[in-house]
Design a protein around this motif. Structure first.
Motif, mmCIF file in Angstrom:
data_model
loop_
_atom_site.group_PDB
_atom_site.id
_atom_site.type_symbol
_atom_site.label_atom_id
_atom_site.label_comp_id
_atom_site.label_asym_id
_atom_site.label_seq_id
_atom_site.Cartn_x
_atom_site.Cartn_y
_atom_site.Cartn_z
ATOM 1 N N LEU A 16 0.816 -1.216 0.000
ATOM 2 C CA LEU A 16 0.000 0.000 0.000
ATOM 3 C C LEU A 16 0.848 1.264 0.000
ATOM 4 C CD1 LEU A 16 -2.873 -0.950 2.485
ATOM 5 C CD2 LEU A 16 -3.104 -0.500 0.034
ATOM 6 N N ASN A 17 2.025 1.208 0.628
ATOM 7 C CA ASN A 17 2.912 2.375 0.626
ATOM 8 C C ASN A 17 3.306 2.756 -0.794
ATOM 9 O OD1 ASN A 17 2.908 2.671 3.401
ATOM 10 N ND2 ASN A 17 4.706 1.374 3.704
ATOM 11 N N GLU A 18 3.538 1.746 -1.628
ATOM 12 C CA GLU A 18 3.906 2.012 -3.018
ATOM 13 C C GLU A 18 2.726 2.622 -3.775
ATOM 14 O OE1 GLU A 18 6.947 2.270 -5.682
ATOM 15 O OE2 GLU A 18 7.062 1.434 -3.645
ATOM 16 N N VAL A 19 1.522 2.177 -3.461
ATOM 17 C CA VAL A 19 0.325 2.754 -4.083
ATOM 18 C C VAL A 19 0.222 4.239 -3.725
ATOM 19 C CG1 VAL A 19 -2.203 2.708 -4.142
ATOM 20 C CG2 VAL A 19 -0.919 0.559 -4.090
ATOM 21 N N ASP A 20 0.424 4.561 -2.461
ATOM 22 C CA ASP A 20 0.326 5.952 -2.021
ATOM 23 C C ASP A 20 1.470 6.805 -2.570
ATOM 24 O OD1 ASP A 20 -2.043 5.682 -0.692
ATOM 25 O OD2 ASP A 20 -1.158 5.407 1.288
ATOM 26 N N LYS A 21 2.640 6.199 -2.787
ATOM 27 C CA LYS A 21 3.746 6.934 -3.401
ATOM 28 C C LYS A 21 3.379 7.385 -4.808
ATOM 29 C CE LYS A 21 7.731 4.897 -0.971
ATOM 30 N NZ LYS A 21 8.934 4.035 -1.120
ATOM 31 N N ASN A 22 2.709 6.511 -5.530
ATOM 32 C CA ASN A 22 2.255 6.863 -6.876
ATOM 33 C C ASN A 22 1.250 8.002 -6.824
ATOM 34 O OD1 ASN A 22 3.030 4.821 -9.324
ATOM 35 N ND2 ASN A 22 3.122 3.758 -7.364
ATOM 36 N N ARG A 23 0.343 7.947 -5.858
ATOM 37 C CA ARG A 23 -0.661 9.005 -5.730
ATOM 38 C C ARG A 23 -0.018 10.336 -5.354
ATOM 39 N NH1 ARG A 23 -4.568 4.790 -2.551
ATOM 40 N NH2 ARG A 23 -5.652 3.978 -4.382
ATOM 41 N N LEU A 24 0.953 10.280 -4.450
ATOM 42 C CA LEU A 24 1.657 11.499 -4.054
ATOM 43 C C LEU A 24 2.415 12.097 -5.238
ATOM 44 C CD1 LEU A 24 2.502 13.460 -1.836
ATOM 45 C CD2 LEU A 24 4.384 11.908 -1.264
ATOM 46 N N LYS A 25 3.020 11.229 -6.051
ATOM 47 C CA LYS A 25 3.733 11.701 -7.237
ATOM 48 C C LYS A 25 2.779 12.395 -8.201
ATOM 49 C CE LYS A 25 7.247 12.079 -10.009
ATOM 50 N NZ LYS A 25 8.343 13.046 -9.698
ATOM 51 N N CYS A 26 1.568 11.883 -8.326
ATOM 52 C CA CYS A 26 0.568 12.509 -9.204
ATOM 53 C C CYS A 26 0.199 13.905 -8.710
ATOM 54 C CB CYS A 26 -0.681 11.641 -9.280
ATOM 55 S SG CYS A 26 -0.449 10.068 -10.136
ATOM 56 N N ILE A 27 0.086 14.059 -7.393
ATOM 57 C CA ILE A 27 -0.215 15.368 -6.808
ATOM 58 C C ILE A 27 0.936 16.333 -7.075
ATOM 59 C CG2 ILE A 27 -0.601 16.613 -4.635
ATOM 60 C CD1 ILE A 27 -2.028 14.089 -3.606
ATOM 61 N N GLU A 28 2.165 15.844 -6.924
ATOM 62 C CA GLU A 28 3.350 16.675 -7.176
ATOM 63 C C GLU A 28 3.429 17.075 -8.648
ATOM 64 O OE1 GLU A 28 6.445 14.171 -5.776
ATOM 65 O OE2 GLU A 28 6.176 14.714 -3.659
ATOM 66 N N ASN A 29 3.114 16.150 -9.534
ATOM 67 C CA ASN A 29 3.140 16.452 -10.970
ATOM 68 C C ASN A 29 2.104 17.508 -11.328
ATOM 69 O OD1 ASN A 29 5.168 14.584 -11.400
ATOM 70 N ND2 ASN A 29 3.778 12.960 -12.080
ATOM 71 N N TYR A 30 0.960 17.441 -10.654
ATOM 72 C CA TYR A 30 -0.078 18.444 -10.883
ATOM 73 C C TYR A 30 0.441 19.830 -10.505
ATOM 74 C CZ TYR A 30 -4.445 21.033 -10.123
ATOM 75 O OH TYR A 30 -5.440 21.987 -10.147
ATOM 76 N N GLY A 31 1.116 19.920 -9.361
ATOM 77 C CA GLY A 31 1.679 21.196 -8.935
ATOM 78 C C GLY A 31 2.740 21.708 -9.895
ATOM 79 N N GLU A 32 3.559 20.792 -10.436
ATOM 80 C CA GLU A 32 4.601 21.196 -11.378
ATOM 81 C C GLU A 32 3.995 21.752 -12.667
ATOM 82 O OE1 GLU A 32 7.006 17.762 -11.930
ATOM 83 O OE2 GLU A 32 7.836 17.812 -9.886
ATOM 84 N N LYS A 33 2.903 21.174 -13.104
ATOM 85 C CA LYS A 33 2.259 21.671 -14.319
ATOM 86 C C LYS A 33 1.691 23.067 -14.127
ATOM 87 C CE LYS A 33 1.025 17.193 -16.330
ATOM 88 N NZ LYS A 33 -0.056 16.307 -16.801
ATOM 89 N N LEU A 34 1.273 23.357 -12.891
ATOM 90 C CA LEU A 34 0.722 24.686 -12.598
ATOM 91 C C LEU A 34 1.788 25.657 -12.147
ATOM 92 C CD1 LEU A 34 -2.546 23.757 -10.655
ATOM 93 C CD2 LEU A 34 -2.316 24.364 -13.068
#
Length: 297
Positions: A16-34
């Motif tokens: 599950l930690n790996e699943v949440d790491k992927n989700r956190l990366k998606c949030i970070e990528n969203y911030g980078e795009k903005l």
């Protein structure tokens, strides 16, 4: 088969930690795009709550079909929905739209033949034109988010295989068919958790049997299916699956409303970038699906 499939190679994560790491990366990528900090972004927990909320809406949507959808379509739809949010954020691709795109794509991949015109009949008449646009605009984007890995292996087929094997090789299993209803209910329950991102379909199928009869599954695994250490390891995984399914995320309607309000205020970096695919009598991406099916086979 599953062991050589893209499902196993690319979409089964270790924990599950790996699943949440992927989700956190998606949030970070969203911030980078903005190009802005993420203090007002959705948290991982808010992401989970909003996805859970829309999974319930998606399940009700699937129940609108008459005759009922095969479980393979149901399972593939939910797996698509979970997979895309390991590659993107709910802030970037809104789940209220993606649930319908996932469902339509699953119908095509699982060869539940239905046109867009017929598909949108499950929606209120006032929403049908908008839903057609959403599906056609996002269909190619969905396949890209899935890395064009469209084949999903359902635990329902594995479950039927275990029923046959138990009847054939395992003693004292005369009444095994009485466990079907509870096992099928369990297969519906796993749609609402991350189990499908962590375990093989055969392991999930054993957990469905376990939900109906712990004693049967324990004896079947340890004495027939996989005696010794391998069997004990498998049985431990089955118990872990049960725990994950029982560990439910609470979706309080007021909390969901607050998250929705927060989501509406956030910009969408992909707004206006997607192009609507033209409608045709023969969908142009069918050949891509066939090639991917051949590859997984």
């Amino acid at each position: 088969m599953f062991h050589g499939s893209t499902h196993r190679k690319h979409w089964i994560l270790p924990n599950l930690n790996e699943v949440d790491k992927n989700r956190l990366k998606c949030i970070e990528n969203y911030g980078e795009k903005l190009s802005k900090p993420g203090s007002d972004f959705l948290s991982i927990m808010e992401h989970k709550v909003i996805c859970k909320h829309y999974e319930k809406i998606l399940f009700n949507l699937c129940m609108q079909f008459q005759p009922s959808l095969p479980y393979s379509v149901l399972f593939t739809t939910f797996v698509y929905f979970k997979r895309i949010y390991l590659k993107t954020s709910v802030m970037e691709h809104r789940p209220r739209d993606m649930i319908s795109v996932c469902l339509y794509m699953a119908c095509k991949v699982e060869e539940y033949n239905i046109s867009v015109d017929k598909f949108i009949m499950i929606y209120p008449e006032a929403d049908r034109s908008r839903m057609t646009d959403i599906i056609l605009k996002n269909e190619m984007g969905l396949m890209k988010l899935l890395n064009y890995h469209l084949i999903v292996h359902s635990p329902k087929r594995a479950l039927e295989g275990f029923f046959i094997d138990i009847k054939t090789r395992f003693q004292n299993a005369e009444n095994v068919d009485e466990f079907r209803e509870i096992s099928n209910q369990f297969l519906n329950a796993i749609l609402f958790c991350d189990v499908v991102l962590l375990y093989a379909p055969s392991q999930i199928a054993l957990a469905a049997l376990y939900a109906a009869s712990k004693e049967l599954v324990r004896n079947y695994i340890l004495h027939t299916l996989a005696p010794g250490e391998q069997g004990r390891s498998l049985f431990a995984k089955v118990e872990d699956i049960i725990k994950l399914v029982n560990n439910k995320i609470v979706c309080d309607i007021e909390h969901v409303g607050l998250i929705e309000d927060k989501l509406k205020k956030l910009p969408n970096p992909n707004s206006g970038k997607t192009k609507k695919r033209k409608m045709s009598t023969e969908d142009g991406d069918d050949e891509d699906m066939k090639r991917q099916k051949s590859s997984d086979s």
